[in-house]
Design a protein around this motif. Structure first.
Motif, PDB file in Angstrom:
ATOM      1  N   ALA A   1      37.778  36.734  35.297  1.00  0.00           N
ATOM      2  CA  ALA A   1      36.700  35.976  34.659  1.00  0.00           C
ATOM      3  C   ALA A   1      37.069  34.508  34.486  1.00  0.00           C
ATOM      4  O   ALA A   1      36.316  33.754  33.868  1.00  0.00           O
ATOM      5  CB  ALA A   1      36.355  36.599  33.316  1.00  0.00           C
ATOM      6  N   GLY A   2      38.250  34.112  34.962  1.00  0.00           N
ATOM      7  CA  GLY A   2      38.558  32.693  34.985  1.00  0.00           C
ATOM      8  C   GLY A   2      39.686  32.236  34.087  1.00  0.00           C
ATOM      9  O   GLY A   2      40.048  31.061  34.078  1.00  0.00           O
ATOM     10  N   ARG A   3      40.260  33.149  33.299  1.00  0.00           N
ATOM     11  CA  ARG A   3      41.390  32.704  32.465  1.00  0.00           C
ATOM     12  C   ARG A   3      42.629  32.671  33.368  1.00  0.00           C
ATOM     13  O   ARG A   3      42.969  33.694  33.991  1.00  0.00           O
ATOM     14  CB  ARG A   3      41.598  33.706  31.308  1.00  0.00           C
ATOM     15  N   PRO A   4      43.330  31.543  33.453  1.00  0.00           N
ATOM     16  CA  PRO A   4      44.474  31.457  34.382  1.00  0.00           C
ATOM     17  C   PRO A   4      45.556  32.502  34.074  1.00  0.00           C
ATOM     18  O   PRO A   4      45.795  32.813  32.897  1.00  0.00           O
ATOM     19  CB  PRO A   4      45.013  30.051  34.135  1.00  0.00           C
ATOM     20  N   ALA A   5      46.195  33.005  35.103  1.00  0.00           N
ATOM     21  CA  ALA A   5      47.238  34.026  34.934  1.00  0.00           C
ATOM     22  C   ALA A   5      48.406  33.491  34.103  1.00  0.00           C
ATOM     23  O   ALA A   5      49.156  34.257  33.503  1.00  0.00           O
ATOM     24  CB  ALA A   5      47.739  34.513  36.286  1.00  0.00           C
ATOM     25  N   GLY A   6      48.558  32.159  34.076  1.00  0.00           N
ATOM     26  CA  GLY A   6      49.675  31.577  33.316  1.00  0.00           C
ATOM     27  C   GLY A   6      49.374  31.399  31.835  1.00  0.00           C
ATOM     28  O   GLY A   6      50.210  30.868  31.091  1.00  0.00           O
ATOM     29  N   THR A   7      48.194  31.825  31.366  1.00  0.00           N
ATOM     30  CA  THR A   7      47.839  31.658  29.957  1.00  0.00           C
ATOM     31  C   THR A   7      48.807  32.441  29.063  1.00  0.00           C
ATOM     32  O   THR A   7      49.061  33.623  29.318  1.00  0.00           O
ATOM     33  CB  THR A   7      46.401  32.183  29.694  1.00  0.00           C
ATOM     34  N   PRO A   8      49.339  31.809  28.024  1.00  0.00           N
ATOM     35  CA  PRO A   8      50.220  32.550  27.107  1.00  0.00           C
ATOM     36  C   PRO A   8      49.491  33.740  26.484  1.00  0.00           C
ATOM     37  O   PRO A   8      48.296  33.659  26.194  1.00  0.00           O
ATOM     38  CB  PRO A   8      50.556  31.514  26.030  1.00  0.00           C
ATOM     39  N   ALA A   9      50.212  34.821  26.310  1.00  0.00           N
ATOM     40  CA  ALA A   9      49.613  36.018  25.721  1.00  0.00           C
ATOM     41  C   ALA A   9      50.702  36.784  24.981  1.00  0.00           C
ATOM     42  O   ALA A   9      51.890  36.661  25.292  1.00  0.00           O
ATOM     43  CB  ALA A   9      48.994  36.900  26.800  1.00  0.00           C
ATOM     44  N   ALA A  10      50.303  37.552  23.989  1.00  0.00           N
ATOM     45  CA  ALA A  10      51.275  38.334  23.216  1.00  0.00           C
ATOM     46  C   ALA A  10      50.669  39.668  22.831  1.00  0.00           C
ATOM     47  O   ALA A  10      49.450  39.781  22.664  1.00  0.00           O
ATOM     48  CB  ALA A  10      51.676  37.565  21.950  1.00  0.00           C
ATOM     49  N   VAL A  11      51.533  40.664  22.720  1.00  0.00           N
ATOM     50  CA  VAL A  11      51.104  41.923  22.121  1.00  0.00           C
ATOM     51  C   VAL A  11      51.908  42.084  20.834  1.00  0.00           C
ATOM     52  O   VAL A  11      53.131  41.935  20.826  1.00  0.00           O
ATOM     53  CB  VAL A  11      51.338  43.122  23.074  1.00  0.00           C
ATOM     54  N   VAL A  12      51.185  42.347  19.738  1.00  0.00           N
ATOM     55  CA  VAL A  12      51.856  42.571  18.452  1.00  0.00           C
ATOM     56  C   VAL A  12      51.622  44.030  18.073  1.00  0.00           C
ATOM     57  O   VAL A  12      50.473  44.460  17.914  1.00  0.00           O
ATOM     58  CB  VAL A  12      51.283  41.656  17.343  1.00  0.00           C
ATOM     59  N   ALA A  13      52.718  44.777  17.961  1.00  0.00           N
ATOM     60  CA  ALA A  13      52.606  46.193  17.588  1.00  0.00           C
ATOM     61  C   ALA A  13      53.118  46.381  16.171  1.00  0.00           C
ATOM     62  O   ALA A  13      54.053  45.705  15.745  1.00  0.00           O
ATOM     63  CB  ALA A  13      53.402  47.058  18.557  1.00  0.00           C
ATOM     64  N   ALA A  14      52.492  47.289  15.433  1.00  0.00           N
ATOM     65  CA  ALA A  14      52.867  47.571  14.040  1.00  0.00           C
ATOM     66  C   ALA A  14      52.977  46.269  13.243  1.00  0.00           C
ATOM     67  O   ALA A  14      53.897  46.078  12.443  1.00  0.00           O
ATOM     68  CB  ALA A  14      54.166  48.363  13.963  1.00  0.00           C
ATOM     69  N   GLY A  15      52.008  45.388  13.466  1.00  0.00           N
ATOM     70  CA  GLY A  15      52.038  44.078  12.818  1.00  0.00           C
ATOM     71  C   GLY A  15      52.119  44.188  11.315  1.00  0.00           C
ATOM     72  O   GLY A  15      51.519  45.072  10.711  1.00  0.00           O
TER      73      GLY A  15
ATOM     74  N   PRO B   1      51.497  52.024  19.913  1.00  0.00           N
ATOM     75  CA  PRO B   1      50.352  51.587  19.098  1.00  0.00           C
ATOM     76  C   PRO B   1      50.632  51.837  17.608  1.00  0.00           C
ATOM     77  O   PRO B   1      51.524  52.646  17.306  1.00  0.00           O
ATOM     78  CB  PRO B   1      49.197  52.466  19.575  1.00  0.00           C
ATOM     79  N   PRO B   2      49.909  51.205  16.687  1.00  0.00           N
ATOM     80  CA  PRO B   2      48.796  50.309  16.943  1.00  0.00           C
ATOM     81  C   PRO B   2      49.272  48.926  17.381  1.00  0.00           C
ATOM     82  O   PRO B   2      50.317  48.462  16.937  1.00  0.00           O
ATOM     83  CB  PRO B   2      48.109  50.217  15.582  1.00  0.00           C
ATOM     84  N   ALA B   3      48.490  48.325  18.253  1.00  0.00           N
ATOM     85  CA  ALA B   3      48.870  46.992  18.728  1.00  0.00           C
ATOM     86  C   ALA B   3      47.621  46.192  19.058  1.00  0.00           C
ATOM     87  O   ALA B   3      46.585  46.755  19.417  1.00  0.00           O
ATOM     88  CB  ALA B   3      49.752  47.112  19.963  1.00  0.00           C
ATOM     89  N   VAL B   4      47.728  44.896  18.905  1.00  0.00           N
ATOM     90  CA  VAL B   4      46.652  44.008  19.369  1.00  0.00           C
ATOM     91  C   VAL B   4      47.205  43.084  20.446  1.00  0.00           C
ATOM     92  O   VAL B   4      48.398  42.767  20.465  1.00  0.00           O
ATOM     93  CB  VAL B   4      46.046  43.135  18.230  1.00  0.00           C
ATOM     94  N   LEU B   5      46.280  42.687  21.308  1.00  0.00           N
ATOM     95  CA  LEU B   5      46.613  41.728  22.366  1.00  0.00           C
ATOM     96  C   LEU B   5      46.026  40.378  21.959  1.00  0.00           C
ATOM     97  O   LEU B   5      44.854  40.300  21.593  1.00  0.00           O
ATOM     98  CB  LEU B   5      45.985  42.213  23.683  1.00  0.00           C
ATOM     99  N   ILE B   6      46.843  39.355  21.983  1.00  0.00           N
ATOM    100  CA  ILE B   6      46.350  38.010  21.658  1.00  0.00           C
ATOM    101  C   ILE B   6      46.494  37.139  22.903  1.00  0.00           C
ATOM    102  O   ILE B   6      47.594  36.997  23.435  1.00  0.00           O
ATOM    103  CB  ILE B   6      47.136  37.381  20.483  1.00  0.00           C
TER     104      ILE B   6
END
Ligand code: SAH
Length: 482
Positions: free
Chosen positions: A398-412, A438-443
């Motif tokens: 959908a257009g978000r560059p593959a190099g965009t920073p991303a994180a998964v936070v589990a048991a936040g 899980p539980p985890a969110v993707l940011i």
């Protein structure tokens, strides 16, 4: 428990204070306040003590410490400035099996005087068991601040209505429910504000109102993401009152521990993928308990209205004509962002944030990928771990560059929190490698990189420590990609 807490009735009972100085006088004052019959034994006495004796408030026994006095008294206080005398008093008391407090000598004492918040008849006593009197005093100060000045009057007022309430509500349960409502509501506020007349008038109508004690109510309460201390004050107060707590499996044990001791806890499990009670069953349970007159706390992970189906439960209650309130909670996106050091909006990096879900119900519209992929925004995706690779691929498509920073936070926010940071293109592999559960969110968004500089939370230190599952074998702290 190092010391056994005890409220002793000293009215008219002989108590002995050894010592005649200022310290002794303070002890004498306390004992007189409790109605004790005080004898002071010392070679000489401070003027204030002599004055009390002259007024007939206490008896003086002039001279050196006389051990023969001890067995005639219920309590003994050694308050001289001479350590040897104080120890002799303690030894005599021990031999005569009398409780003895040695001023400044916790080791020689068989009882200590706690720090006291006096809202008689409500008395709160605080002790550190001699470990840290200063800490006990600080706790006392905190309680002084928390407890309304007229709390004692409230207790007295309630005492005057006791007989009438007992006559009106024959069962203990009904009475307790009635009192809890009264003491936590506007009537109590009248008394605390000095408007006793208004309180009496309202009490009369409350007792005349037949529906008053049996009306049930529901609260849809957000428990927050995990750390029990992130529960709101309002949520805490409701947990202390509710007779029934219907909770999700995700709600941490530390939050459930705040429930009233005799509350009925019912797990209506709702975890991604696992076995769960159907929403219809939960709605029915909620409605039937409230209809039966119970106060029900529907406790949900995070916020009840964010992917929590709280709206459906509220609708079921509304359709049944039952009263309910909604208490928001800290949703996982915000809790995880905060504890991972990822602000979901940030000047220059993200001016919008979208919350979305990775698991869709059959009747939900497909995700709006272009919206989630918008530059200058942050996307937080719940329930994304099972389909992480698919979600990342859709965002890239959908257009978000593959190099965009991303994180998964589990048991936040929990001691077992794990954060894996990478880019949209590499995250799925990094998460698989780290073995997050899980539980985890993707940011997703530029803000994810801020964790490297402002990540602050060290897993293993959250307040919920005791209740959290064992820490992961390979903890990944904030800002430390695998
Ligand atoms: N009402 C909840 C969300 C319920 S859906 C809220 O507002 O947070 C369940 C999803 O929430 C999980 O699959 C996960 O994506 C997310 N979640 C809940 N608690 C979490 C936590 N402590 N850490 C990471 N994600 C969490």
């Amino acid at each position: 428990m190092n010391l056994f807490p005890l409220f002793a009735d000293l009215k008219g009972r002989p108590c002995l204070v050894v010592g005649g100085g200022e310290v002794a006088r303070r002890k004498v004052d306390l004992l007189l306040k409790a109605g004790a019959q005080v004898t002071v034994n010392a070679p000489d006495f401070a003027a204030a003590i002599t004055a009390l004796a002259a007024a007939g408030r206490l008896r003086l026994q002039a001279g050196a410490f006389d051990p023969a006095l001890v067995p005639q008294h219920w309590l003994v206080v050694a308050a001289t400035s001479d350590g040897a005398v104080n120890r002799a008093v303690a030894a005599a008391a021990e031999a005569a099996t009398r409780f003895c407090n040695v001023v400044d000598g916790p080791g020689d004492s068989s009882f200590i005087s706690p720090s006291v918040v006096d809202r008689s008849p409500i008395i709160v006593a605080v002790s550190s068991g001699g470990e840290s009197p200063v800490l006990a005093r600080l706790v006392r100060q905190e309680l002084e601040r928390l407890l309304p000045a007229r709390l004692g009057e409230l207790a007295g007022w309630a005492g005057r209505w006791r007989t009438a309430v007992r006559a009106r509500f024959p069962t203990v349960d009904d009475r307790r429910r009635f009192w809890e409502r009264v003491l936590a509501g506007p009537l109590a506020r009248h008394v605390l504000a000095g408007r006793t007349g208004d309180a009496d008038t309202d009490m009369q109508s409350a007792l005349a109102d037949s529906g008053h004690a049996t009306a049930g109510e529901a609260w849809l309460v957000g428990a927050g993401p995990g750390d029990p201390e992130l529960l709101t004050l309002k949520g805490f107060q409701i947990l202390q009152q509710a007779e029934v707590v219907l909770h999700d499996r995700l709600v941490s044990p530390g939050v459930l521990a705040y429930a009233r001791r005799d509350a009925e806890l019912i797990e209506v499990g709702k975890t991604g993928g696992g076995p769960s009670t159907s929403q219809a069953t939960i709605n029915e349970l909620l409605v039937s308990r409230v209809r039966a007159g119970q106060r029900v706390c529907r406790l949900k992970g995070g916020d009840p209205f964010v992917f929590g189906r709280g709206g459906e439960e509220a609708a079921a209650l509304a359709a049944a004509g039952l009263p309910f309130q909604v208490v928001p909670g800290i949703t996982a996106a915000l809790g995880c962002g905060a504890y991972a050091g990822i602000p979901v909006t940030h000047r220059g990096l993200a001016t919008a944030v979208v919350l979305a879900t990775g698991e869709l119900a059959a009747d939900s519209p497909a995700p709006d990928w272009p919206l989630l992929a918008r530059p200058g925004s942050t996307a937080v995706i719940y329930m994304a771990t099972r389909k992480l690779a698919d979600v990342a691929a859709s965002l890239i498509a959908a257009g978000r560059p593959a190099g965009t920073p991303a994180a998964v936070v589990a048991a936040g926010t929990l001691p077992s929190q794990q954060v894996v940071r990478a880019t949209l293109g590499t995250l799925a592999a990094a998460v698989a490698h780290a073995g997050l559960t899980p539980p985890a969110v993707l940011i997703v968004g530029e803000v994810a990189d801020l964790a490297a500089t402002i990540g602050w939370f060290t897993p293993g230190t959250a307040a919920g420590c005791d209740n959290d599952p064992a820490p992961p074998s390979n903890p990944t702290g904030p800002g430390s990609p695998p």
